[in-house]
Design an enzyme around this catalytic site. Structure first.
Site, mmCIF file in Angstrom:
data_model
loop_
_atom_site.group_PDB
_atom_site.id
_atom_site.type_symbol
_atom_site.label_atom_id
_atom_site.label_comp_id
_atom_site.label_asym_id
_atom_site.label_seq_id
_atom_site.Cartn_x
_atom_site.Cartn_y
_atom_site.Cartn_z
ATOM 1 N N HIS A 1 -9.598 4.698 -2.131
ATOM 2 C CA HIS A 1 -8.850 4.686 -0.866
ATOM 3 C C HIS A 1 -9.676 5.380 0.212
ATOM 4 O O HIS A 1 -10.662 6.037 -0.090
ATOM 5 C CB HIS A 1 -7.524 5.438 -1.037
ATOM 6 C CG HIS A 1 -6.468 4.619 -1.698
ATOM 7 N ND1 HIS A 1 -5.283 4.318 -1.087
ATOM 8 C CD2 HIS A 1 -6.435 4.029 -2.913
ATOM 9 C CE1 HIS A 1 -4.548 3.579 -1.907
ATOM 10 N NE2 HIS A 1 -5.224 3.396 -3.025
ATOM 11 N N GLY B 1 -7.555 7.750 7.450
ATOM 12 C CA GLY B 1 -7.736 7.963 8.885
ATOM 13 C C GLY B 1 -9.191 7.982 9.295
ATOM 14 O O GLY B 1 -10.096 7.790 8.469
ATOM 15 N N ASP C 1 0.851 -1.190 0.000
ATOM 16 C CA ASP C 1 0.000 0.000 0.000
ATOM 17 C C ASP C 1 0.895 1.252 0.000
ATOM 18 O O ASP C 1 1.806 1.355 0.820
ATOM 19 C CB ASP C 1 -0.865 -0.051 1.279
ATOM 20 C CG ASP C 1 -1.999 0.956 1.269
ATOM 21 O OD1 ASP C 1 -2.361 1.441 0.189
ATOM 22 O OD2 ASP C 1 -2.535 1.235 2.377
ATOM 23 N N HIS C 2 0.643 2.168 -0.908
ATOM 24 C CA HIS C 2 1.353 3.454 -0.959
ATOM 25 C C HIS C 2 2.877 3.343 -0.946
ATOM 26 O O HIS C 2 3.548 3.918 -0.071
ATOM 27 C CB HIS C 2 0.907 4.386 0.178
ATOM 28 C CG HIS C 2 -0.479 4.913 0.001
ATOM 29 N ND1 HIS C 2 -0.808 5.866 -0.941
ATOM 30 C CD2 HIS C 2 -1.635 4.583 0.633
ATOM 31 C CE1 HIS C 2 -2.099 6.101 -0.875
ATOM 32 N NE2 HIS C 2 -2.634 5.339 0.066
HETATM 33 ZN ZN LIG Z 1 -4.551 4.942 0.668
#
Ligand SMILES: [Zn+2]
Length: 335
Positions: A223, A190, A83-84
């Protein structure tokens, strides 16, 4: 079944008209929980690790835990995805470790904080595509910038300041040859995504549909798509937590996305909330306990329950047995 390429899962999802949840993990209990949820719902699954997760768990632990998952859950097509990834080098280390899919997030510079230029993004993503496809490994890229920060990654912007430009997305796909495209339509990483239930002004589903219409054959990725249910927030606050009220992405919006080309949906916050709520409850109700299994067992069960829900909502449930894995060497030949 060995770890499979993400491309195969997403191609199958496109054929079947469903989406596949991608769940972030950091440790053994989280991997166990998500595999159990996949078995309960008979779902193919994407397990993903961020740079922070790889650092926390150490790559070798993480990779071998995932191999254990494939041994213990042989009927579940399972992807191990980065991821990322913040740089070509980070993606390379994941590929060398045995990840079957990587995200090159060139929407930000390698510092993982400042928005990059289009030229940099194309160049970095193209390099990762060449390196990964030679081994049959899938590549996700990102155009536009998501809101928020996760594991130190993110520009810390609100979700609306760098929305994906549809024409630029078309150009980006053409120049990079990637497999899946993450787009910015107002979501953030978040827990604090929206300060009230999102509307067409804050969550740009019309933009997503416009991108899909221009790129009907590209697998889109959402996302920051936890739904942050109030019930999970309430458990934490009931047992001594102090979360501020917050709203996530409503499931019906994700389902609208799935009707419009979204094949991968990243979910992390909901699982974190479930784990923390379960642990707080044990600490609050039975403060005399000190065996970690007394709180990690209910935490794992809570993650399984909360992880199984999106698998059903996204439509991946019941599809684990639809197909046999294509070996990575064969995937490499197809590119
Ligand atoms: Zn993400």
């Amino acid at each position: 079944m060995p770890l499979v390429s993400m491309r195969q899962l997403l191609d199958e999802a496109a054929k079947g008209g469903y989406g596949v949840g991608a769940f972030n993990v950091n440790d053994m209990e989280q991997i166990q929980a998500i595999m159990e949820a996949a078995r309960e719902t008979k779902s193919p699954v994407i397990v993903q690790a961020s740079r922070g997760a790889r650092q926390y768990s150490q790559d070798n632990f993480l990779y071998h835990l995932m191999l254990a998952a494939t041994e213990l859950y042989p009927e579940i097509p399972t992807v191990l995805h980065l991821d990322h990834g913040n740089s070509v080098e980070t993606c390379k280390t994941a590929i060398d470790m045995g990840f079957t899919s990587v995200m090159m997030d060139g929407s930000l510079n390698p510092d993982g904080k400042t928005p990059s230029t289009f030229e940099y993004n194309v160049d970095a993503t193209r390099q990762v595509v060449e390196m990964a496809h030679a081994k049959g490994i899938t590549v996700e890229g990102e155009i536009g910038c998501l809101g928020g920060i996760e594991d130190g990654h993110g520009a810390g912007l609100d979700g609306l300041s760098h929305l994906t430009d549809p024409d630029q997305a078309v150009e980006f796909v053409k120049l990079t040859g990637l497999d899946a495209l993450a787009i910015a339509i107002g979501t953030s990483h978040g827990a604090y995504k929206f300060s009230s239930k999102p509307t067409g002004e804050t969550l740009k589903m019309a933009r997503l549909i416009e991108i899909h219409n221009k790129l009907p054959n590209v697998h889109l990725v959402m996302h920051g798509s936890s739904s942050v249910p109030k019930a999970l927030q309430d458990i934490i606050n009931q047992y001594g937590g102090k979360l501020k009220p917050t709203w996530g992405v409503p499931v019906e919006e994700i389902q609208l996305g799935i009707k419009n080309g979204v094949r991968k949906i990243n979910v992390d916050t909901d699982n974190r909330l479930a784990i923390t709520g379960a642990i707080r409850k044990v600490f609050w109700e039975t403060p005399e306990k000190f065996d970690p299994r007394d709180y990690l067992t209910p935490a794992r069960e809570a993650f399984t329950t909360v992880g199984a829900a999106p698998m059903t909502q996204f439509g991946q449930a019941g599809h684990a047995g639809d197909y046999a894995p294509i070996p990575l060497e064969e995937m490499a030949r197809r590119y």
